[in-house]
Scaffold this active site. Structure first.
Site, PDB file in Angstrom:
ATOM      1  N   HIS A  49       0.847  -1.193   0.000  1.00 30.27           N
ATOM      2  CA  HIS A  49       0.000   0.000   0.000  1.00 30.27           C
ATOM      3  C   HIS A  49       0.886   1.248   0.000  1.00 30.27           C
ATOM      4  O   HIS A  49       2.074   1.177   0.336  1.00 30.27           O
ATOM      5  CB  HIS A  49      -0.915  -0.026   1.222  1.00 30.27           C
ATOM      6  CG  HIS A  49      -1.961  -1.103   1.134  1.00 30.27           C
ATOM      7  ND1 HIS A  49      -2.910  -1.306   2.103  1.00 30.27           N
ATOM      8  CD2 HIS A  49      -2.197  -2.024   0.170  1.00 30.27           C
ATOM      9  CE1 HIS A  49      -3.691  -2.311   1.744  1.00 30.27           C
ATOM     10  NE2 HIS A  49      -3.277  -2.768   0.583  1.00 30.27           N
ATOM     11  N   GLU A  51       1.155   3.772   1.963  1.00 27.71           N
ATOM     12  CA  GLU A  51       1.790   4.106   3.246  1.00 27.71           C
ATOM     13  C   GLU A  51       3.071   3.305   3.446  1.00 27.71           C
ATOM     14  O   GLU A  51       4.060   3.813   3.992  1.00 27.71           O
ATOM     15  CB  GLU A  51       0.846   3.796   4.421  1.00 27.71           C
ATOM     16  CG  GLU A  51      -0.486   4.535   4.414  1.00 27.71           C
ATOM     17  CD  GLU A  51      -1.586   3.738   3.721  1.00 27.71           C
ATOM     18  OE1 GLU A  51      -1.341   3.200   2.621  1.00 27.71           O
ATOM     19  OE2 GLU A  51      -2.700   3.661   4.267  1.00 27.71           O
ATOM     20  N   THR A 195     -22.193  -4.805 -33.141  1.00 28.03           N
ATOM     21  CA  THR A 195     -20.999  -4.006 -33.436  1.00 28.03           C
ATOM     22  C   THR A 195     -19.868  -4.898 -33.948  1.00 28.03           C
ATOM     23  O   THR A 195     -19.141  -4.523 -34.867  1.00 28.03           O
ATOM     24  CB  THR A 195     -20.573  -3.217 -32.180  1.00 28.03           C
ATOM     25  OG1 THR A 195     -21.618  -2.296 -31.882  1.00 28.03           O
ATOM     26  CG2 THR A 195     -19.278  -2.462 -32.393  1.00 28.03           C
ATOM     27  N   ASP A 199     -18.541  -3.999 -37.580  1.00 29.71           N
ATOM     28  CA  ASP A 199     -17.239  -3.312 -37.663  1.00 29.71           C
ATOM     29  C   ASP A 199     -16.022  -4.204 -37.438  1.00 29.71           C
ATOM     30  O   ASP A 199     -14.906  -3.777 -37.686  1.00 29.71           O
ATOM     31  CB  ASP A 199     -17.175  -2.174 -36.620  1.00 29.71           C
ATOM     32  CG  ASP A 199     -18.287  -1.151 -36.805  1.00 29.71           C
ATOM     33  OD1 ASP A 199     -18.867  -1.114 -37.897  1.00 29.71           O
ATOM     34  OD2 ASP A 199     -18.565  -0.400 -35.850  1.00 29.71           O
ATOM     35  N   ARG A 206      -4.487   1.289 -28.195  1.00 27.22           N
ATOM     36  CA  ARG A 206      -3.323   1.404 -29.082  1.00 27.22           C
ATOM     37  C   ARG A 206      -2.660   2.773 -28.913  1.00 27.22           C
ATOM     38  O   ARG A 206      -2.656   3.300 -27.828  1.00 27.22           O
ATOM     39  CB  ARG A 206      -3.755   1.156 -30.522  1.00 27.22           C
ATOM     40  CG  ARG A 206      -4.248  -0.284 -30.707  1.00 27.22           C
ATOM     41  CD  ARG A 206      -4.609  -0.594 -32.146  1.00 27.22           C
ATOM     42  NE  ARG A 206      -5.716   0.173 -32.660  1.00 27.22           N
ATOM     43  CZ  ARG A 206      -7.001  -0.143 -32.493  1.00 27.22           C
ATOM     44  NH1 ARG A 206      -7.332  -1.206 -31.794  1.00 27.22           N
ATOM     45  NH2 ARG A 206      -7.946   0.590 -33.010  1.00 27.22           N
TER      46      ARG A 206
HETATM   47  P1  NDP Z   1     -25.100  -3.624 -30.859  1.00 27.97           P
HETATM   48  O1  NDP Z   1     -23.636  -3.637 -30.910  1.00 27.97           O
HETATM   49  O2  NDP Z   1     -25.790  -2.782 -29.884  1.00 27.97           O
HETATM   50  O3  NDP Z   1     -25.547  -5.125 -30.693  1.00 27.97           O
HETATM   51  C1  NDP Z   1     -26.891  -5.433 -30.527  1.00 27.97           C
HETATM   52  C2  NDP Z   1     -27.035  -6.914 -30.327  1.00 27.97           C
HETATM   53  O4  NDP Z   1     -26.387  -7.296 -29.111  1.00 27.97           O
HETATM   54  C3  NDP Z   1     -28.455  -7.299 -30.157  1.00 27.97           C
HETATM   55  O5  NDP Z   1     -29.079  -7.470 -31.393  1.00 27.97           O
HETATM   56  C4  NDP Z   1     -28.338  -8.573 -29.363  1.00 27.97           C
HETATM   57  O6  NDP Z   1     -28.164  -9.648 -30.262  1.00 27.97           O
HETATM   58  C5  NDP Z   1     -27.045  -8.419 -28.589  1.00 27.97           C
HETATM   59  N1  NDP Z   1     -27.337  -8.210 -27.191  1.00 27.97           N
HETATM   60  C6  NDP Z   1     -27.091  -9.103 -26.201  1.00 27.97           C
HETATM   61  N2  NDP Z   1     -27.491  -8.657 -25.026  1.00 27.97           N
HETATM   62  C7  NDP Z   1     -28.028  -7.446 -25.243  1.00 27.97           C
HETATM   63  C8  NDP Z   1     -28.652  -6.514 -24.399  1.00 27.97           C
HETATM   64  N3  NDP Z   1     -28.797  -6.714 -23.091  1.00 27.97           N
HETATM   65  N4  NDP Z   1     -29.108  -5.374 -24.949  1.00 27.97           N
HETATM   66  C9  NDP Z   1     -28.956  -5.140 -26.257  1.00 27.97           C
HETATM   67  N5  NDP Z   1     -28.392  -5.997 -27.107  1.00 27.97           N
HETATM   68  C10 NDP Z   1     -27.930  -7.150 -26.597  1.00 27.97           C
HETATM   69  O7  NDP Z   1     -25.615  -3.401 -32.357  1.00 27.97           O
HETATM   70  P2  NDP Z   1     -26.425  -2.267 -33.111  1.00 27.97           P
HETATM   71  O8  NDP Z   1     -26.893  -2.921 -34.345  1.00 27.97           O
HETATM   72  O9  NDP Z   1     -27.368  -1.549 -32.249  1.00 27.97           O
HETATM   73  O10 NDP Z   1     -25.299  -1.238 -33.481  1.00 27.97           O
HETATM   74  C11 NDP Z   1     -24.335  -1.515 -34.458  1.00 27.97           C
HETATM   75  C12 NDP Z   1     -24.104  -0.277 -35.287  1.00 27.97           C
HETATM   76  O11 NDP Z   1     -23.652   0.770 -34.467  1.00 27.97           O
HETATM   77  C13 NDP Z   1     -23.067  -0.500 -36.322  1.00 27.97           C
HETATM   78  O12 NDP Z   1     -23.497   0.106 -37.510  1.00 27.97           O
HETATM   79  C14 NDP Z   1     -21.870   0.197 -35.783  1.00 27.97           C
HETATM   80  O13 NDP Z   1     -21.056   0.663 -36.825  1.00 27.97           O
HETATM   81  C15 NDP Z   1     -22.463   1.307 -34.989  1.00 27.97           C
HETATM   82  N6  NDP Z   1     -21.625   1.712 -33.866  1.00 27.97           N
HETATM   83  C16 NDP Z   1     -21.246   2.999 -33.773  1.00 27.97           C
HETATM   84  C17 NDP Z   1     -20.516   3.436 -32.683  1.00 27.97           C
HETATM   85  C18 NDP Z   1     -20.158   4.877 -32.536  1.00 27.97           C
HETATM   86  O14 NDP Z   1     -19.746   5.295 -31.443  1.00 27.97           O
HETATM   87  N7  NDP Z   1     -20.277   5.685 -33.575  1.00 27.97           N
HETATM   88  C19 NDP Z   1     -20.090   2.511 -31.632  1.00 27.97           C
HETATM   89  C20 NDP Z   1     -20.558   1.174 -31.837  1.00 27.97           C
HETATM   90  C21 NDP Z   1     -21.301   0.808 -32.909  1.00 27.97           C
HETATM   91  P3  NDP Z   1     -28.505 -11.116 -29.760  1.00 27.97           P
HETATM   92  O15 NDP Z   1     -29.958 -11.122 -29.438  1.00 27.97           O
HETATM   93  O16 NDP Z   1     -28.113 -11.991 -30.869  1.00 27.97           O
HETATM   94  O17 NDP Z   1     -27.687 -11.328 -28.548  1.00 27.97           O
HETATM   95 ZN    ZN Z   2      -3.121  -0.358   3.780  1.00 27.95          ZN
END
Ligand code: NDP
Ligand code: ZN
Length: 358
Positions: A49, A51, A195, A199, A206
């Site tokens: 820790h 300290e 996602t 993507d 990084r």
């Molecule tokens: P998500 O990444 O939000 O994934 C959604 C899937 O996750 C659902 O269909 C589900 O599939 C699964 N899932 C599992 N548990 C959960 C839960 N508790 N709640 C919600 N989903 C859950 O996908 P989206 O399609 O909404 O978004 C993707 C898009 O967003 C892409 O086009 C990407 O390019 C963009 N994007 C942009 C970002 C930005 O900051 N600009 C960041 C991230 C993505 P299942 O039922 O099969 O489990």
């Molecule tokens: Zn301590």
């Protein structure tokens, strides 16, 4: 004077950010006759820790000295013996504490022990700064669930992708560099399988970072993550895939062979509060939720959001079908909307970063 030395202790603590989890950030400074004779920070769980480092440096000069410490000294046997005992043994004269330990089982006990041994204890110097320093840890200790940061990069009209799903790149390189810095402050990065499919991100820190990488966690009820996805094959960081109860051992095997850990929930869906408890049990103190819209929507609906980081680009995408930062069901009434406070606004390159907290 107390504030000056405490500020130094806070800076020491801050210097270890990103490497102490699941332990708090702690700094200590030993002062004798107006001179700094020792200082230290807690660097890593399992290691001494703050300290201990500071008192070791001070050596015999610790006797009669004042010790500044950003968090109440521990009084229980953990992986190391209690610091309160060490302070007593070294015969320090005074201890200045910024804030008390939030763990109700420990709170006040370290201070009490010092006082009973005749040490003069002052509590509350730069308390606000010390509380802010360990915000994530305090949340984790008191709720047993990780601190949740939602992050998104969006256009000026609130879109995170075009209607065809393109999102590379909405924000400038400077903003994306900042995201890497923020990722490093969390134990894990969380995304939905949507996602991954859209993507194929690698979700690593990084831009010259060498230390520990956050765990990558994919929410994927039906295990749709491709075996060739970057998070499965690149071995750049640990990957956990969270799946529903119906996913079979047979389905899981090839992922486990690739080094991926599968977390199977007790239901055929991934409920956010249950997930958070599960992650808390696995010592995940903070998560950085990077989307997409659906996943953000689930965190919002369950009100499991401590902080939002929004990177906003002066770009207009438009379109009813282009996803906005937070999808899902949303709230029907304004009274239910999650109200946050803006804590920080910054221009990064051509974009704006907003930090808001609950
Ligand atoms: P998500 O990444 O939000 O994934 C959604 C899937 O996750 C659902 O269909 C589900 O599939 C699964 N899932 C599992 N548990 C959960 C839960 N508790 N709640 C919600 N989903 C859950 O996908 P989206 O399609 O909404 O978004 C993707 C898009 O967003 C892409 O086009 C990407 O390019 C963009 N994007 C942009 C970002 C930005 O900051 N600009 C960041 C991230 C993505 P299942 O039922 O099969 O489990
Ligand atoms: Zn301590």
């Amino acid at each position: 004077m107390d504030e000056r030395y405490m500020r130094l202790a806070l800076q020491l603590a801050e210097s270890a950010r990103g490497q102490t989890s699941p332990n708090p950030l702690v700094g200590a400074v030993v002062v004798k006759n107006g001179e700094i004779v020792g200082f230290g920070a807690h660097l890593k769980a399992g290691e001494p820790h703050a300290e201990v480092h500071a008192l070791r440096m001070a050596g015999e000069k610790a006797e009669g000295a004042t010790v500044y410490v950003t968090l109440e000294p521990c009084s229980h046997y953990g992986r190391t013996p209690p610091c309160a005992d060490l302070l007593i043994e070294k015969k320090v004269k005074r201890v200045v504490v910024a804030t008390t330990d939030p763990n109700p089982l420990v709170a006040g006990k370290g201070i009490e022990k010092l006082r009973r041994a005749g040490i003069d204890v002052t509590v509350g110097v730069l308390k606000e700064e010390a509380d802010a320093l360990n915000e994530m840890f305090f949340h984790y200790i008191s709720t047993k669930t990780p601190y949740v940061t939602l992050k998104y990069a969006m256009s000026l009209d609130g879109k995170i992708a075009t209607k065809t799903g393109e999102s590379k790149w909405i924000t400038s390189e400077d903003a994306r560099r900042d995201v890497h810095r923020e990722r490093r402050m969390h134990d894990a990065i969380v995304v939905g399988v949507g996602t991954i499919l859209a993507d194929d991100p690698s979700l690593t820190v990084r831009f010259g970072h060498e230390g520990k990488q956050p765990i990558r966690i994919v929410l994927d009820t039906h295990l749709r993550t491709p075996l060739h996805a970057n998070v499965v094959t690149d071995r750049m960081a640990p990957t956990w895939i969270v799946v529903g109860h119906h996913v079979t051992e047979e389905q899981m095997k090839p992922y486990e062979h690739a080094g991926v850990q599968i977390i199977r929930m007790n239901e055929n869906k991934i409920d956010v509060p249950t997930l958070l408890l599960e992650l808390g049990k696995r010592n995940v103190m903070s998560i950085f939720v990077e989307g997409g819209a659906h996943v953000h929507g689930s965190f919002l609906r369950s009100r499991s959001v401590q902080q939002v980081l929004a990177y906003i680009a002066p770009t207009l995408i438009g379109g009813n079908e282009a996803p906005s930062a937070i999808g899902g069901e949303g709230f029907g009434r304004m009274i239910d909307a999650l109200r946050l406070q803006v804590k920080h606004v910054e221009r990064i390159g051509s974009d704006i970063k907003i930090v808001a907290k609950g």
